[in-house]
Design an enzyme around this catalytic site. Structure first.
Site, PDB file in Angstrom:
ATOM      1  N   ALA A   1       1.001  -1.113   0.245  1.00  0.00           N
ATOM      2  CA  ALA A   1      -0.414   0.385   0.192  1.00  0.00           C
ATOM      3  C   ALA A   1       0.751   1.177  -0.197  1.00  0.00           C
ATOM      4  O   ALA A   1       0.528   2.166  -0.773  1.00  0.00           O
ATOM      5  CB  ALA A   1      -0.398   0.039   1.617  1.00  0.00           C
ATOM      6  N   TYR A   2       1.820   1.151   0.867  1.00  0.00           N
ATOM      7  CA  TYR A   2       3.113   2.289   0.637  1.00  0.00           C
ATOM      8  C   TYR A   2       3.826   2.325  -0.534  1.00  0.00           C
ATOM      9  O   TYR A   2       3.651   4.107  -0.867  1.00  0.00           O
ATOM     10  CB  TYR A   2       4.078   2.144   2.074  1.00  0.00           C
ATOM     11  CG  TYR A   2       4.862   3.350   1.491  1.00  0.00           C
ATOM     12  CD1 TYR A   2       4.399   4.603   2.220  1.00  0.00           C
ATOM     13  CD2 TYR A   2       6.682   2.887   1.473  1.00  0.00           C
ATOM     14  CE1 TYR A   2       5.845   5.417   2.373  1.00  0.00           C
ATOM     15  CE2 TYR A   2       7.292   3.696   1.384  1.00  0.00           C
ATOM     16  CZ  TYR A   2       7.330   4.838   1.929  1.00  0.00           C
ATOM     17  OH  TYR A   2       8.105   6.207   1.903  1.00  0.00           O
ATOM     18  N   GLY A   3       3.942   1.702  -1.097  1.00  0.00           N
ATOM     19  CA  GLY A   3       4.822   1.429  -2.364  1.00  0.00           C
ATOM     20  C   GLY A   3       3.929   1.902  -3.591  1.00  0.00           C
ATOM     21  O   GLY A   3       4.190   2.710  -4.254  1.00  0.00           O
TER      22      GLY A   3
END
Length: 252
Positions: free
Chosen positions: A148-150
């Site tokens: 999700a961050y990437g």
């Protein structure tokens, strides 16, 4: 700081800890007038008192609150010469365990939040104003456990390209930051999961032998902002920061 840089009017979003906190401190020590914004007002008020700045409560996931806060910060500073966006959320979870709420929250902070801060700052920026957005130097090289961050940072890159396309007059600096010490990114993370993920990162060569020092990263970001303001015909559009590996120093 040169005479023309003294008094730089700077808003740092995400300044209650980590890189944002260090950026605010570094800039103030060099003569900048600084406003800071974040969720944790206890830490933010301490920072503002220490640097002689202004503190504003802001959750960048709350889109409706961004405009009024940026307006208030600009009024307190008498305008904006630079904005540094460092707010970020890193949910640690295997991709099959990443639910809709987690995906939406990551994008609301890391992607839409950054966009909305830039949008709110636009009317207040001086002619040679600069917006620096902190990202990650691993975009395009995904690690296990941070999908999700990437993905939110990859989407952020596309948004910044769109801003440059539609507003070529703006100086927008995207900085991909590598692993850095003392940033609190592991705050609240599941330790058992982190242990598994770190093993995976080591196996794939994704865990550096050393991390960058927090103050070095902050000083570099401030230098980029000041250089961009002082040299308005040039935009350092994309900058990547990686740890400098010194042989003989053990992995942290």
């Amino acid at each position: 700081m040169s005479g023309e840089q003294a008094g730089l009017r700077l808003l740092v979003v995400g300044a209650s800890s980590g890189i944002g906190h260090a950026v605010a401190t570094s800039a103030a020590s060099q003569g900048a007038k600084v406003a800071v914004a974040a969720r944790r007002m206890d830490l933010l008020n301490e920072l503002a008192t220490a640097i002689g700045g202004f503190a504003f409560e802001l959750d960048v996931a709350d889109s409706a609150s961004i405009g009024p806060v940026v307006d208030a910060a600009a009024e307190a500073l008498g305008g904006l010469d630079a904005v540094v966006f460092t707010s970020t959320v890193i949910p640690f979870a295997h991709i099959e365990d990443t639910d809709v709420v987690t995906w939406v929250h990551a994008f609301s902070v890391n992607t839409v939040g950054a966009n909305n801060v830039l949008r709110a700052a636009l009317p207040h920026l001086s002619e040679d104003g600069v917006v620096l957005v902190a990202s990650n130097n691993d975009v395009g090289r995904p690690r296990a456990g941070v999908a999700a961050y990437g993905a939110s940072k990859a989407a952020l890159d596309e948004i910044l390209l769109a801003w440059r396309n539609e507003h070529p007059e703006l100086s927008i600096v995207r900085v991909g930051i590598g692993p850095t010490q003392d940033t609190e990114i592991l705050r609240g993370a599941d330790r058992e999961l982190l242990s598994q993920l770190m093993k995976s990162w080591v196996e794939h060569g994704q865990l550096p032998e050393q991390m960058s020092q927090l103050q070095d990263v902050a000083n570099t970001l401030v230098s980029l902002v000041m250089a961009a303001v002082a040299n308005p015909s040039v935009v350092p559009e994309v900058v990547q920061l990686a740890p400098r590996i010194r042989r003989g120093v053990k992995r942290p």
